[in-house]
Write a protein that holds these residues in place. Structure first.
Motif, PDB file in Angstrom:
ATOM      1  N   TYR A   6     -12.229 -33.697  82.360  1.00 56.49           N
ATOM      2  CA  TYR A   6     -12.292 -35.068  82.868  1.00 56.49           C
ATOM      3  C   TYR A   6     -13.680 -35.665  82.636  1.00 56.49           C
ATOM      4  O   TYR A   6     -13.814 -36.837  82.252  1.00 56.49           O
ATOM      5  CB  TYR A   6     -11.977 -35.084  84.364  1.00 56.49           C
ATOM      6  N   LEU A   7     -14.727 -34.868  82.874  1.00 57.66           N
ATOM      7  CA  LEU A   7     -16.084 -35.358  82.638  1.00 57.66           C
ATOM      8  C   LEU A   7     -16.314 -35.663  81.159  1.00 57.66           C
ATOM      9  O   LEU A   7     -16.947 -36.670  80.808  1.00 57.66           O
ATOM     10  CB  LEU A   7     -17.096 -34.323  83.116  1.00 57.66           C
ATOM     11  N   LEU A   8     -15.796 -34.791  80.296  1.00 57.20           N
ATOM     12  CA  LEU A   8     -15.916 -35.015  78.847  1.00 57.20           C
ATOM     13  C   LEU A   8     -15.241 -36.326  78.454  1.00 57.20           C
ATOM     14  O   LEU A   8     -15.815 -37.141  77.711  1.00 57.20           O
ATOM     15  CB  LEU A   8     -15.286 -33.839  78.099  1.00 57.20           C
ATOM     16  N   THR A   9     -14.018 -36.543  78.934  1.00 52.07           N
ATOM     17  CA  THR A   9     -13.282 -37.744  78.557  1.00 52.07           C
ATOM     18  C   THR A   9     -13.966 -38.991  79.097  1.00 52.07           C
ATOM     19  O   THR A   9     -14.097 -40.005  78.391  1.00 52.07           O
ATOM     20  CB  THR A   9     -11.838 -37.659  79.079  1.00 52.07           C
ATOM     21  N   ALA A  10     -14.441 -38.912  80.333  1.00 58.23           N
ATOM     22  CA  ALA A  10     -15.129 -40.069  80.916  1.00 58.23           C
ATOM     23  C   ALA A  10     -16.429 -40.363  80.176  1.00 58.23           C
ATOM     24  O   ALA A  10     -16.748 -41.527  79.881  1.00 58.23           O
ATOM     25  CB  ALA A  10     -15.400 -39.811  82.398  1.00 58.23           C
ATOM     26  N   GLY A  11     -17.201 -39.323  79.873  1.00 55.37           N
ATOM     27  CA  GLY A  11     -18.438 -39.534  79.135  1.00 55.37           C
ATOM     28  C   GLY A  11     -18.191 -40.143  77.767  1.00 55.37           C
ATOM     29  O   GLY A  11     -18.896 -41.058  77.330  1.00 55.37           O
ATOM     30  N   SER A  12     -17.154 -39.656  77.078  1.00 52.99           N
ATOM     31  CA  SER A  12     -16.814 -40.189  75.755  1.00 52.99           C
ATOM     32  C   SER A  12     -16.360 -41.643  75.850  1.00 52.99           C
ATOM     33  O   SER A  12     -16.653 -42.452  74.963  1.00 52.99           O
ATOM     34  CB  SER A  12     -15.717 -39.336  75.120  1.00 52.99           C
ATOM     35  N   ALA A  13     -15.651 -41.981  76.926  1.00 57.93           N
ATOM     36  CA  ALA A  13     -15.217 -43.366  77.107  1.00 57.93           C
ATOM     37  C   ALA A  13     -16.424 -44.292  77.273  1.00 57.93           C
ATOM     38  O   ALA A  13     -16.475 -45.393  76.705  1.00 57.93           O
ATOM     39  CB  ALA A  13     -14.295 -43.463  78.319  1.00 57.93           C
ATOM     40  N   HIS A  14     -17.404 -43.866  78.059  1.00 57.87           N
ATOM     41  CA  HIS A  14     -18.619 -44.678  78.216  1.00 57.87           C
ATOM     42  C   HIS A  14     -19.356 -44.826  76.877  1.00 57.87           C
ATOM     43  O   HIS A  14     -19.873 -45.913  76.566  1.00 57.87           O
ATOM     44  CB  HIS A  14     -19.541 -44.049  79.260  1.00 57.87           C
ATOM     45  N   LEU A  15     -19.409 -43.762  76.090  1.00 56.68           N
ATOM     46  CA  LEU A  15     -20.080 -43.865  74.791  1.00 56.68           C
ATOM     47  C   LEU A  15     -19.342 -44.826  73.869  1.00 56.68           C
ATOM     48  O   LEU A  15     -19.973 -45.567  73.100  1.00 56.68           O
ATOM     49  CB  LEU A  15     -20.156 -42.486  74.131  1.00 56.68           C
ATOM     50  N   ARG A  16     -18.019 -44.817  73.943  1.00 57.86           N
ATOM     51  CA  ARG A  16     -17.265 -45.759  73.095  1.00 57.86           C
ATOM     52  C   ARG A  16     -17.573 -47.187  73.526  1.00 57.86           C
ATOM     53  O   ARG A  16     -17.681 -48.080  72.682  1.00 57.86           O
ATOM     54  CB  ARG A  16     -15.763 -45.481  73.203  1.00 57.86           C
ATOM     55  N   ARG A  17     -17.760 -47.384  74.807  1.00 58.24           N
ATOM     56  CA  ARG A  17     -18.090 -48.733  75.272  1.00 58.24           C
ATOM     57  C   ARG A  17     -19.490 -49.125  74.812  1.00 58.24           C
ATOM     58  O   ARG A  17     -19.750 -50.300  74.510  1.00 58.24           O
ATOM     59  CB  ARG A  17     -17.957 -48.810  76.798  1.00 58.24           C
TER      60      ARG A  17
END
Length: 954
Positions: A350-361
């Motif tokens: 979950y942390l990986l996916t959330a971190g990646s989502a912020h980077l995409r933003r």
């Protein structure tokens, strides 16, 4: 109580007891005790009515804690629950464990209670995972489980509960490691358990559900989404055959409904499985979002289930990749993190996916606040994974490295990515067969190439060289590291683990050793401290040694000097960006050179030639074979001319003329490691027009050797040379039984090589007129026996067919075609050369089609030639594509002449023979008349007759 007791009689007694309880007031405990016992008995004897056991449990809870006999009653009730065969997965499991806690306090328990208690404790280990209990670790649970299993033995139904618990915990451990072999082992165990239950088993439906879920998971671990979906389709059919009121049916349908939108996104409808695999993944639609939203917002979900469903919704939103969908994904993942804790096994994901989502933003909007948040989330994810041993280690490291680079911390980004690449080596080393290793390594080359490009952008060629090698040849590396394990453990002081490994090897087939043992062994050899249950004790990335890293550049330089080479050159293809050459000289710091033309331009026509030539060598329709080969040969000059001229302009010319130091009085000696599609190019045959209009070939200026990786280059360098004698094995065109065309010139070549240069060698295959050799027909077993025979001689020459079938699934990938159409696969060569004592083979010449071509991904470099090199053969000569029979025979004779008569090293002897083919050297006078005739009938500008052949090794 007996089975003859009628329901009415027992019901009457229970009713009277209930009246007595109402009348007894504070003295009702004895009556509660009696009613509880009777209800538990009726539950077990008269049909497992849930109302009976629920009423009995209520009576038990009402008893005083110290009532006499309460512990024994608890054991009776817990045993009844266990024998109902519906306990696993039931909410009554927690009640059964509470009863077991009470029963375990009995100083004189019933005779069968210890077995029942152990079985219940085994089941509770699964409940601990489902409840996300703090401190739960799958491997520690597996260790406890084995203790319970020893108590239970074969007692039923207790043993079935233990087996089911082992499956569940094994699944969790395999998911932690992302281990293909362990996932498939769990899948096989699930199938075995289901089949052992028999058609009338009351838990047969549970067994089938577990089996199909595990088989779907095993398919998914290999990247086979279609295969996984097909298994889930079978699961849906199984659920539809269950009774409508079966609670298992509802659970399965709920799980499938949550997976349905993903399956629909990933799998286009219609067509065969192969056609669906070839189609791209479809972006999510509004209908998909609606289904995910509905599932995530269902009332009554636990926090863990809601978090899982929200994460699925967020993944679909990220797949849509619009600013609005990414914003929504960030909000959903923020909620996921708010309702989960650090001991949730899914928390790192979950942390990986959330971190990646912020980077995409960040990439979409440039918001620096998102960059800080994304980086912090990824750092937390990496901290939770603890070390390289976690299956998500590399998956987290790569976006974290990207985040550091976006924030300007480029050096930290490079070091994070390089440490992250260790995870690929760890994953491959845990597997036990080339198929499983290939699945584990499928993202290694991409991550390594991304890291190398970051290093070059920062002018760090040493880091680029390290990164490129970290993603190459991992299957070969793992097979070499699997040798002599017990001796290496003993030498490092781990005698107990060495003895445990030896016992496992005696009791299991190769590759079937217990997964947890293999994990501890790899951890010990890698210097990664692990507890007895296989959990890491070091901090993130700590404790690792060179087992997980490619050789340091100082070692690579020493290996180059030992081999007499001037430089190792990685050729790196461009994508939208420029390509590059990364150069590691033997006596100078690493450097690099930008190569703007080094991309896939011009390779498409060459690939068509390779495919046509391969089709011309195999198949049962002789006229079709011959026509295909003739077409390929007609096309070859155009395709090869183009690729060889491009190779000079794109890479070799700039390297030789502007970048590399030119030794005085001799040609440069270069070892090439071409990356990705560049591995197919014959760089030594690169050419350009001289001022007088003649062709100038790269091999005129340099002696070229090729290497699968720096790891294997160093392995070759540190092995002692093996002198050639007159002994060995020569194989000449064994009868392929119609599976490929005959090679009459190969028979002439093989016999001429034997008679002229290796008089003491054994010759097997066919004689010039087609009859079998008196020494053997050239069977697979004959070749394998020779490979295992320490007195067989130091040279192997194979003049036969080589076949390559690029593999993404299980099976032989490249093989020699021997007598009767038998296959001798690269996978078998690895096993044969790795199992026995050291076999001193100085040279293997594979005068066979495509024996140097990788069949498991270009950067894995897994071929017939490299498996021999990994098997400690000192030098290997092989072909990268299908080659013409007659010209090959001429080249091979000249190679052996320069090797044996003029004392040249193998790479120099091959170069000299190839220079003869283009008229730069005189062919040897001793060439047999029939072979010399083939030489006179060809044109010197024809590259097809020699460019496929390359040298690897010493």
């Amino acid at each position: 109580m007996t089975e003859t007791t009628s329901t009415d009689e027992l019901g009457t007694v229970i009713a009277r007891t209930s009246q007595a309880i109402q009348m007894a007031g504070e003295d009702r405990a004895p009556w509660l005790f009696a009613r509880c016992w009777m209800r538990a008995g009726r539950y077990e004897v008269l049909g497992w009515n849930p109302a009976d056991i629920d009423s009995a449990l209520a009576d038990f809870d009402a008893l005083p804690a110290h009532f006499p006999g309460r512990a024994k009653l608890a054991s009776v009730m817990a045993s009844a629950l266990l024998r109902s065969t519906t306990l696993l997965g039931s909410p009554r499991m927690a009640k059964a464990i509470a009863l077991a806690d009470v029963a375990d306090t009995d100083p004189s328990p019933l005779p069968d209670w210890p077995v029942t208690s152990a079985a219940l404790r085994a089941g509770d280990l699964l409940v601990a995972w489902q409840e996300n209990r703090p401190g739960f670790r799958p491997r520690a649970a597996l260790k406890d489980l084995e203790r319970y299993a020893a108590i239970v033995g074969d007692t039923q139904p207790h043993a079935t509960l233990v087996r089911a618990a082992r499956l569940g915990l094994g699944h969790l451990a395999a998911q932690d490691d992302r281990s293909v072999v362990e996932t498939e082992r769990v899948s096989r165990d699930a199938r075995d358990l289901f089949e052992s239950l028999g058609p009338g088993s009351p838990v047969g439906d549970h067994g089938l559900v577990i089996t199909l879920m595990q088989e779907a998971n095993a398919k998914a671990m290999r990247g086979d989404v279609v295969g996984a979906a097909e298994k889930l389709g079978q699961l849906r059919e199984a659920a539809q055959r269950m009774a409508p009121d079966n609670p298992l049916r509802a659970s399965v349908e709920q799980a499938l409904n949550s997976l349905g939108p993903f399956i629909d996104m990933l799998l286009p409808g219609g067509g065969s499985a192969a056609e669906r695999r070839a189609e791209p993944v479809r972006p999510p639609t509004e209908a998909h979002f609606g289904m995910f939203e509905e599932m995530a917002n269902q009332p009554g979900l636990s926090d863990a289930e809601r978090a899982l469903r929200l994460s699925q919704l967020a993944m679909a939103e990220l797949a849509a990749d619009t600013p609005q969908s990414v914003d929504k994904a960030v909000r959903d993942l923020t909620e996921v993190l708010s309702i989960t804790s650090d001991h949730d096994p899914r928390r790192p994901y979950y942390l990986l996916t959330a971190g990646s989502a912020h980077l995409r933003r960040v990439e979409m909007s440039g918001n620096r606040r998102d960059l800080r948040t994304g980086t912090e989330l990824l750092e937390k994810a990496q901290k939770l994974t603890e070390s390289t041993t976690h299956g998500l280690w590399t998956t987290i490291a790569m976006p974290l490295a990207h985040a550091y680079r976006l924030s300007g911390r480029k050096e930290l980004g490079r070091s994070t990515a390089l440490r992250g690449l260790r995870g690929h080596a760890w994953s491959v080393l845990l597997e036990s067969s080339p198929d499983e290793m290939q699945a584990a390594a499928r993202h290694a080359a991409d991550d390594a190439l991304d890291t190398a490009r970051w290093c070059l952008m920062d002018n760090d060629p040493e880091g680029a060289a390290t990164a490129l090698d970290a993603g190459r040849g991992l299957i070969l590396y793992a097979t070499t590291e699997a040798r002599d394990i017990a001796a290496r453990l003993t030498a490092s002081g781990d005698t107990a683990l060495a003895q445990e490994w030896q016992r496992a090897r005696r009791n299991h087939a190769a590759g079937e050793e217990p997964g947890e043992l293999r994990r501890r062994v790899v951890g010990a050899l890698a210097g990664v401290p692990l507890t007895d249950d296989g959990s890491p004790t070091a901090g993130p990335g700590e404790g690792t040694t060179r087992l997980l890293d490619p050789p340091q550049l100082a070692e690579t330089r020493a290996a180059l000097r030992a081999l007499g080479a001037d430089a190792l050159v990685y050729l790196v293809p461009g994508d939208e960006r420029n390509g590059a050459a990364v150069v590691v000289p033997a006596d100078a710091p690493a450097s690099w050179m930008l190569l703007p033309q080094l991309n896939d331009a011009g390779i498409a026509a060459f690939d068509t030639f390779l495919s046509d030539a391969a089709q011309g060598m195999t198949g049962r329709d002789a006229p079709a074979r011959d026509n295909a080969l003739r077409d390929a040969v007609v096309k070859a000059p155009r395709a090869l001319d183009g690729i060889c001229e491009w190779a000079w302009d794109a890479a070799v010319g700039p390297l030789l003329e502007r970048h590399l130091s030119r030794p005085r009085g001799r040609p440069a000696r270069l070892v090439l490691i071409p990356v990705r599609e560049l591995a197919r190019v014959p760089w030594h045959a690169a050419r350009t027009r001289s001022r007088d209009g003649s062709w100038r070939y790269a091999m005129e200026d340099a002696v070229f050797s090729y290497a699968p990786s720096a790891r294997l280059l160093c392995e070759s360098a540190w092995r002692s040379p093996v002198a050639l004698t007159g002994g060995g094995l020569v194989v000449g065109d064994p009868d392929p039984a119609g599976a490929a065309r005959d090679l009459p010139a190969a028979r002439l070549e093989a016999l001429a090589v034997k008679d002229r240069f290796y008089a003491d060698a054994r010759y097997i295959g066919r004689m010039p007129e087609g009859e079998p050799s008196p020494e053997g027909a050239g069977t697979r077993e004959e070749v394998l026996r020779w490979l295992a025979d320490p007195t067989g001689g130091p040279m192997l020459h194979l003049a036969c067919h080589g076949i390559v079938e690029e593999r993404t699934a299980a099976g032989d990938s490249s093989y020699l075609l021997l007598d009767g159409g038998e296959h001798l696969a690269a996978e078998r060569l690895v096993r044969t050369l790795g199992e026995g004592p050291d076999r001193e083979i100085g040279l293997a010449v594979l005068a066979a089609c495509s024996t140097g071509r990788s069949s498991r991904g270009l950067d894995e470099a897994f071929s017939l030639s490299t498996t021999l090199l990994a098997g400690r053969v000192r030098s290997v000569v092989s072909a990268n594509w299908s080659v013409p029979d007659a010209a090959t025979s001429v080249l091979m004779f000249m190679f052996h002449h320069f090797l044996r008569e003029e004392g040249m090293p193998p790479a120099d002897a091959l170069r000299e023979a190839q220079l003869c083919m283009v008229g730069r050297r005189k062919p040897p006078e001793e060439m047999p008349k029939r072979l010399r005739g083939h030489l006179r009938t060809r044109q010197e500008s024809d590259i097809t007759s020699w460019a496929a052949f390359v040298h690897t090794g010493r």
